[in-house]
Design an enzyme around this catalytic site. Structure first.
Site, PDB file in Angstrom:
ATOM      1  N   GLY A 195      -7.241 -50.198 -22.650  1.00  0.00           N
ATOM      2  CA  GLY A 195      -7.839 -50.483 -21.165  1.00  0.00           C
ATOM      3  C   GLY A 195      -9.362 -50.307 -21.271  1.00  0.00           C
ATOM      4  O   GLY A 195      -9.994 -50.149 -22.391  1.00  0.00           O
ATOM      5  N   HIS A 221     -12.372 -44.133 -13.950  1.00  0.00           N
ATOM      6  CA  HIS A 221     -13.496 -44.529 -14.452  1.00  0.00           C
ATOM      7  C   HIS A 221     -14.190 -45.202 -13.118  1.00  0.00           C
ATOM      8  O   HIS A 221     -15.293 -45.299 -12.857  1.00  0.00           O
ATOM      9  CB  HIS A 221     -13.205 -45.562 -15.425  1.00  0.00           C
ATOM     10  CG  HIS A 221     -13.226 -45.080 -16.640  1.00  0.00           C
ATOM     11  ND1 HIS A 221     -14.295 -44.420 -17.465  1.00  0.00           N
ATOM     12  CD2 HIS A 221     -12.334 -45.296 -17.683  1.00  0.00           C
ATOM     13  CE1 HIS A 221     -14.133 -44.100 -18.708  1.00  0.00           C
ATOM     14  NE2 HIS A 221     -12.858 -44.428 -19.103  1.00  0.00           N
ATOM     15  N   GLN A 231     -17.854 -49.082 -17.382  1.00  0.00           N
ATOM     16  CA  GLN A 231     -17.764 -48.919 -19.149  1.00  0.00           C
ATOM     17  C   GLN A 231     -18.952 -49.777 -19.829  1.00  0.00           C
ATOM     18  O   GLN A 231     -19.135 -49.623 -20.914  1.00  0.00           O
ATOM     19  CB  GLN A 231     -16.553 -48.621 -19.906  1.00  0.00           C
ATOM     20  CG  GLN A 231     -15.802 -47.517 -19.452  1.00  0.00           C
ATOM     21  CD  GLN A 231     -14.526 -47.289 -20.117  1.00  0.00           C
ATOM     22  OE1 GLN A 231     -13.535 -48.079 -19.984  1.00  0.00           O
ATOM     23  NE2 GLN A 231     -14.417 -46.574 -21.203  1.00  0.00           N
ATOM     24  N   HIS A 236      -6.026 -43.392 -15.796  1.00  0.00           N
ATOM     25  CA  HIS A 236      -7.328 -43.092 -16.651  1.00  0.00           C
ATOM     26  C   HIS A 236      -8.386 -44.371 -16.043  1.00  0.00           C
ATOM     27  O   HIS A 236      -9.693 -43.854 -15.885  1.00  0.00           O
ATOM     28  CB  HIS A 236      -6.935 -43.132 -18.006  1.00  0.00           C
ATOM     29  CG  HIS A 236      -8.211 -43.223 -19.182  1.00  0.00           C
ATOM     30  ND1 HIS A 236      -8.317 -42.149 -20.028  1.00  0.00           N
ATOM     31  CD2 HIS A 236      -9.440 -43.891 -19.190  1.00  0.00           C
ATOM     32  CE1 HIS A 236      -9.531 -42.264 -20.522  1.00  0.00           C
ATOM     33  NE2 HIS A 236     -10.133 -43.582 -20.130  1.00  0.00           N
ATOM     34  N   GLU A 237      -7.954 -45.485 -16.064  1.00  0.00           N
ATOM     35  CA  GLU A 237      -8.897 -46.653 -15.795  1.00  0.00           C
ATOM     36  C   GLU A 237      -9.644 -46.538 -14.408  1.00  0.00           C
ATOM     37  O   GLU A 237     -10.722 -46.672 -13.827  1.00  0.00           O
ATOM     38  CB  GLU A 237      -8.255 -47.849 -16.085  1.00  0.00           C
ATOM     39  CG  GLU A 237      -7.941 -48.222 -17.478  1.00  0.00           C
ATOM     40  CD  GLU A 237      -8.908 -47.978 -18.535  1.00  0.00           C
ATOM     41  OE1 GLU A 237     -10.157 -47.914 -18.081  1.00  0.00           O
ATOM     42  OE2 GLU A 237      -8.744 -47.417 -19.615  1.00  0.00           O
ATOM     43  N   CYS A 293     -11.016 -42.000 -25.091  1.00  0.00           N
ATOM     44  CA  CYS A 293     -11.579 -42.866 -24.289  1.00  0.00           C
ATOM     45  C   CYS A 293     -12.828 -43.710 -25.162  1.00  0.00           C
ATOM     46  O   CYS A 293     -13.364 -43.095 -25.801  1.00  0.00           O
ATOM     47  CB  CYS A 293     -12.480 -42.176 -23.182  1.00  0.00           C
ATOM     48  SG  CYS A 293     -13.617 -43.012 -22.147  1.00  0.00           S
ATOM     49  N   LEU A 294     -12.849 -44.975 -24.918  1.00  0.00           N
ATOM     50  CA  LEU A 294     -13.905 -45.770 -25.554  1.00  0.00           C
ATOM     51  C   LEU A 294     -15.406 -45.142 -25.330  1.00  0.00           C
ATOM     52  O   LEU A 294     -16.220 -45.737 -26.324  1.00  0.00           O
ATOM     53  CB  LEU A 294     -13.703 -47.220 -25.242  1.00  0.00           C
ATOM     54  CG  LEU A 294     -12.366 -47.624 -25.723  1.00  0.00           C
ATOM     55  CD1 LEU A 294     -12.099 -49.214 -25.404  1.00  0.00           C
ATOM     56  CD2 LEU A 294     -12.195 -47.588 -27.296  1.00  0.00           C
TER      57      LEU A 294
HETATM   58  O1  K1U Z   1     -10.689 -46.457 -20.749  1.00  0.00           O
HETATM   59  C1  K1U Z   1     -10.941 -46.555 -22.056  1.00  0.00           C
HETATM   60  O2  K1U Z   1     -11.893 -45.766 -22.367  1.00  0.00           O
HETATM   61  C2  K1U Z   1      -9.940 -47.055 -23.014  1.00  0.00           C
HETATM   62  C3  K1U Z   1      -8.896 -46.034 -23.232  1.00  0.00           C
HETATM   63  C4  K1U Z   1      -7.382 -46.120 -22.658  1.00  0.00           C
HETATM   64  C5  K1U Z   1      -6.776 -44.679 -22.567  1.00  0.00           C
HETATM   65  C6  K1U Z   1      -6.470 -44.424 -23.816  1.00  0.00           C
HETATM   66  C7  K1U Z   1      -5.550 -43.337 -23.858  1.00  0.00           C
HETATM   67  C8  K1U Z   1      -4.831 -42.979 -22.606  1.00  0.00           C
HETATM   68  C9  K1U Z   1      -5.271 -43.321 -21.624  1.00  0.00           C
HETATM   69  C10 K1U Z   1      -6.320 -44.310 -21.448  1.00  0.00           C
HETATM   70  C11 K1U Z   1      -8.335 -46.222 -24.704  1.00  0.00           C
HETATM   71  O3  K1U Z   1      -8.135 -47.568 -24.962  1.00  0.00           O
HETATM   72  S1  K1U Z   1      -8.748 -45.332 -26.166  1.00  0.00           S
HETATM   73  C12 K1U Z   1      -8.166 -46.290 -27.748  1.00  0.00           C
HETATM   74  C13 K1U Z   1      -6.642 -46.180 -27.507  1.00  0.00           C
HETATM   75  O4  K1U Z   1      -6.239 -45.276 -26.872  1.00  0.00           O
HETATM   76  C14 K1U Z   1      -5.881 -47.119 -28.271  1.00  0.00           C
HETATM   77  C15 K1U Z   1      -6.432 -47.701 -29.345  1.00  0.00           C
HETATM   78  C16 K1U Z   1      -5.723 -48.782 -30.339  1.00  0.00           C
HETATM   79  C17 K1U Z   1      -4.477 -48.609 -30.234  1.00  0.00           C
HETATM   80  C18 K1U Z   1      -3.690 -47.375 -29.432  1.00  0.00           C
HETATM   81  C19 K1U Z   1      -4.672 -46.854 -28.726  1.00  0.00           C
HETATM   82 ZN    ZN Z   2     -12.206 -44.293 -20.727  1.00  0.00          ZN
END
Ligand code: K1U
Ligand code: ZN
Length: 184
Positions: A49, A144, A54, A140-141, A98-99
């Site tokens: 996401g 944000h 972001q 989560h999004e 979270c990225l």
């Molecule tokens: O919003 C963001 O920062 C993105 C975030 C979203 C998220 C992850 C986990 C739970 C809720 C929301 C991410 O994508 S973090 C990276 C991640 O979770 C992932 C990356 C590659 C494969 C699988 C997962």
């Molecule tokens: Zn996030």
């Protein structure tokens, strides 16, 4: 036609990640370009996401694709002005990342299922019932878009520890940028 661009992702702490974002009042080509870039940026990260703040845009737009199986068909989604219209009593705990907070993870409890209404890129109203990882990710999004991060659900001490690590990470990255520039 421009092509897609990977945009830099803001790292916490950043005041732009703490603001409530404004609703989109008219969907323009700039929004369509933003959505494409956000999907490209999300897939490259990689993530499941990404919300507009972001990448420094304070408008209510998010993208997601929670299809994890690399063999399966991807499902890129763009949600404009998303609203949770219903949330289940039942909750689920998931270890979120979270990225904007690299390499930090914490178990967060949220409603297990939600209904969400939004506008697509053509301005058509959509509504869908999300479960599992999709439900966790969309909440989560949307957080944000309201200036909220997953660490805001943690106890203050744990949150402070993570924030300090991010301050250090940003300082180290900035030093590396300066050193790189000096080397030419
Ligand atoms: O919003 C963001 O920062 C993105 C975030 C979203 C998220 C992850 C986990 C739970 C809720 C929301 C991410 O994508 S973090 C990276 C991640 O979770 C992932 C990356 C590659 C494969 C699988 C997962
Ligand atoms: Zn996030």
């Amino acid at each position: 036609m421009g092509g897609m661009t990977i945009r830099p992702i803001l790292i916490h702490p950043d005041p732009r990640l703490k603001k409530r974002c404004a609703p989109v009042t008219e969907i323009t080509d700039a929004h369509r370009k933003l959505a494409e870039d956000m999907l490209e940026t999300m897939y490259a990260a990689p993530g499941i996401g990404l919300a507009a703040p972001q990448v420094g845009v304070l408008e209510r737009i998010l993208v997601m694709d929670c299809v994890k199986d690399p063999e399966a068909e991807p499902r890129p989604m763009v949600l404009i002005n998303p609203e949770i219209t219903w949330a289940s009593e039942e909750t689920r705990v998931y270890e979120e990342g979270c990225l904007s907070i690299p390499d930090q993870f914490a178990e967060i409890e949220r409603p297990a299922e939600v209904r969400v209404r939004w506008l697509d890129l053509e301005g058509r109203e959509q509504e869908e019932h999300f479960t599992g990882l999709w439900a966790t990710c969309v909440q989560h999004e949307i957080d944000h878009l309201d200036g909220k991060l997953f660490i805001d659900y943690l106890k203050p001490l744990r949150r402070q520890m993570i924030t300090r690590k991010m301050v250090k990470l940003k300082r180290d990255r900035e030093r590396e940028r300066v050193a790189e520039r000096a080397r030419g």
